[in-house]
Design an enzyme around this catalytic site. Structure first.
Site, PDB file in Angstrom:
ATOM      1  N   GLY A  22      19.442 -62.586  -5.580  1.00  0.00           N
ATOM      2  CA  GLY A  22      18.390 -63.547  -5.216  1.00  0.00           C
ATOM      3  C   GLY A  22      18.462 -64.651  -6.253  1.00  0.00           C
ATOM      4  O   GLY A  22      18.121 -64.432  -7.411  1.00  0.00           O
ATOM      5  N   HIS A  23      18.969 -65.797  -5.878  1.00  0.00           N
ATOM      6  CA  HIS A  23      19.180 -66.897  -6.826  1.00  0.00           C
ATOM      7  C   HIS A  23      18.166 -68.001  -6.525  1.00  0.00           C
ATOM      8  O   HIS A  23      18.164 -68.563  -5.432  1.00  0.00           O
ATOM      9  CB  HIS A  23      20.624 -67.416  -6.728  1.00  0.00           C
ATOM     10  N   LYS A  41      20.935 -67.780 -12.942  1.00  0.00           N
ATOM     11  CA  LYS A  41      22.231 -68.332 -12.516  1.00  0.00           C
ATOM     12  C   LYS A  41      22.060 -69.432 -11.464  1.00  0.00           C
ATOM     13  O   LYS A  41      22.691 -70.489 -11.547  1.00  0.00           O
ATOM     14  CB  LYS A  41      23.123 -67.209 -11.949  1.00  0.00           C
ATOM     15  N   ASP A  98      19.492 -61.713 -12.754  1.00  0.00           N
ATOM     16  CA  ASP A  98      18.286 -62.551 -12.753  1.00  0.00           C
ATOM     17  C   ASP A  98      18.138 -63.404 -14.004  1.00  0.00           C
ATOM     18  O   ASP A  98      17.030 -63.748 -14.421  1.00  0.00           O
ATOM     19  CB  ASP A  98      17.012 -61.680 -12.577  1.00  0.00           C
ATOM     20  N   GLN A 117      24.505 -60.797  -9.796  1.00  0.00           N
ATOM     21  CA  GLN A 117      24.131 -59.694 -10.694  1.00  0.00           C
ATOM     22  C   GLN A 117      24.456 -60.090 -12.143  1.00  0.00           C
ATOM     23  O   GLN A 117      24.396 -61.264 -12.461  1.00  0.00           O
ATOM     24  CB  GLN A 117      24.847 -58.386 -10.299  1.00  0.00           C
TER      25      GLN A 117
END
Ligand code: GDP
Ligand code: IMO
Ligand code: MG
Length: 423
Positions: free
Chosen positions: A40-41, A16, A13, A222
């Site tokens: 979750g990007h 990225k 988080d 990650q």
């Protein structure tokens, strides 16, 4: 020519998705190399926020190809949900998205197994995202997995049935109830969708592209401290989140990799269980959480918050061979009079500056204080306009980490990105 890599240096988080989106105009292909919908990007532009889980973060830039590599695990249900959101926005999925035939499929029973395993661990649970990541990678390394290429074979129904039967035995062992009807309906709809997309031999595709002079950016998921080998085991994910994961997860050889961009927050967060030496489980942490909106993009869980940790960052830079850094969310520290930087740990009475094997309550951070800048950074666009206190902070980090900080991010939007490479 060649491939660059962008990946997280902390516990995920870091931002990225935002930076991949910002850098995509420099590339022809963006490729995810590991992880799955545990990621979750988040991307923000034109006042709208988008969260991607499986699809690479280059998907919003027209003409750019986005590859889901062999190292990724795909949940057909979540992939379909992502695609269903992108199509109304005018994204040309059939043109832009390519999927490795060697990527593994997350079955509904993998998710049940993830949950059963976490329940069985009780207080020692990993804090998994419950997306079936661990069980799917276990089937991959156990040589039982189902790959995208299998979906096109006549014996896919049989393979599926056999694997579900194996999972059912395990789930019975965990006394976990199995009701697959609803999940399987969505699952098989997702499978049909995947079959209609471009399934490719992505290792050939990427290497041919590199040979033809195209530029590839590998997007990590990650973060380094969640890496299966080098993270805070067992509180990690089940893949190699590090630069080496690009080689195994895309089939790109090490000598093809050029820039390695490591991303970190100006502070630190972690979601899920496990050690976090610089955690501020108090008002300070709560202030960071509120100002930084530190709630998971995948699970909505509160992220644990604390100060930046240099021994951990140095470790991550070493493992990844980072050539340049991106410092994210500097604006979140706008309202702090003092900002702490952990330079060392006290480990069982000894002062150390490295990330030790065992990180437990014996490991205590040693801090130095920096003056805060007490300035709103979110409207700034040029490196030379950054407040002096922030410049001091950046200079100190660059010196300690022996790596230049080429990007400073001052807000979630694409535009809130400062090129610091010339300063
Ligand atoms: P990722 O998993 O590394 O892509 O990061 P996430 O999307 O899970 O979390 C990063 C969060 O911070 C998202 O909500 C982003 O919109 C937000 N974000 C990214 N960069 C910045 C920044 O510089 N400032 C602020 N305030 N938010 C940011
Ligand atoms: P992005 O790509 C932050 C964490 C989980 C849990 C551990 C194992 O958005 O940075 P898993 O579901 O992989 O078995 O969970 O890893 N985790 C993440 N934390 N960001 C992520 O992805 C994460 N993906 C997994 O919270 O502690
Ligand atoms: Mg995330």
């Amino acid at each position: 020519m060649g491939a660059d890599v962008l990946l997280g240096l902390q516990w995920g988080d870091e931002g990225k998705g935002k930076i991949v989106d910002v850098l995509t105009p420099e590339y022809d292909i963006i490729a995810r190399f590991q992880g799955g919908p545990n990621a979750g990007h988040t991307l923000e532009f034109d006042g709208i926020k988008h969260v991607l889980h499986t699809i690479p973060s280059g998907i919003f830039r027209k003409g750019v190809k986005n590859v889901i590599g062999n190292g990724v695990v795909i949940d057909p249900i979540i992939l379909k949900q992502e695609i269903d959101k992108l199509i109304p926005l005018g994204v040309n999925i059939k043109e832009q998205l390519l999927i490795s035939k060697k990527a593994h499929i997350i079955l509904p029973t993998h998710k049940l197994l993830d949950k059963a395993s976490e329940i069985a661990k009780g207080e020692k649970k990993i804090g998994s995202t419950l997306k079936g990541i661990g069980p799917t990678y276990m089937d991959k390394t156990g040589r039982n997995g189902i790959r995208v290429g299998d979906l096109f074979e006549d014996n896919f129904p049989e393979k599926y049935k056999n694997l579900v039967a194996k999972h059912s035995t395990l789930l019975n062992f965990y006394s976990m109830e199995i009701n697959l009807d609803e999940l399987e309906k969505d699952f098989f709809e997702g499978i049909e969708l995947i079959k209609s997309l471009n399934a490719i031999d992505s290792e050939h595709y990427l290497n041919n592209a590199i040979k033809a002079g195209k530029k590839v950016l590998a997007e990590g998921a990650q973060g380094t401290l969640l890496d299966i080998d080098f993270g805070t085991y067992p509180f990690v994910t089940s893949s190699n989140t590090i630069t080496a994961g690009t080689c195994t997860g895309l089939g790109i050889a090490p000598n093809k990799i050029k820039r390695i961009i490591g991303i970190f927050k100006a502070y630190c967060t972690r979601v899920g269980s496990g050690p976090f030496p610089t955690e501020e489980d108090n008002e300070t942490g709560e202030k960071i959480r509120q100002l930084g909106h530190e709630f998971g993009a995948t699970t909505g869980r509160e992220r644990r918050c604390g100060w930046i940790d240099l021994p951990a960052l140095k470790y991550a830079i070493m493992i990844n061979g980072v050539t340049e850094l991106s410092m994210m969310k500097a604006d979140v520290l706008d309202q702090f009079d003092k900002i702490k930087v952990c330079t060392h740990y006290i480990n069982k009475g000894d002062k150390i500056d490295y990330f030790p094997y065992n990180i437990d309550n014996n490991v205590k951070p040693v801090y130095i204080d920096f003056d805060g800048w007490n300035t709103d950074l979110t409207e700034l666009t040029e490196a030379d306009t950054l407040p002096t206190e922030l410049k001091n902070y950046i200079n100190f980090l660059e010196k300690e980490l022996e790596t230049p900080i080429s990007i400073v991010s001052v807000g979630p939007d694409r535009k809130q990105t400062i090129d610091n490479s010339k300063s």
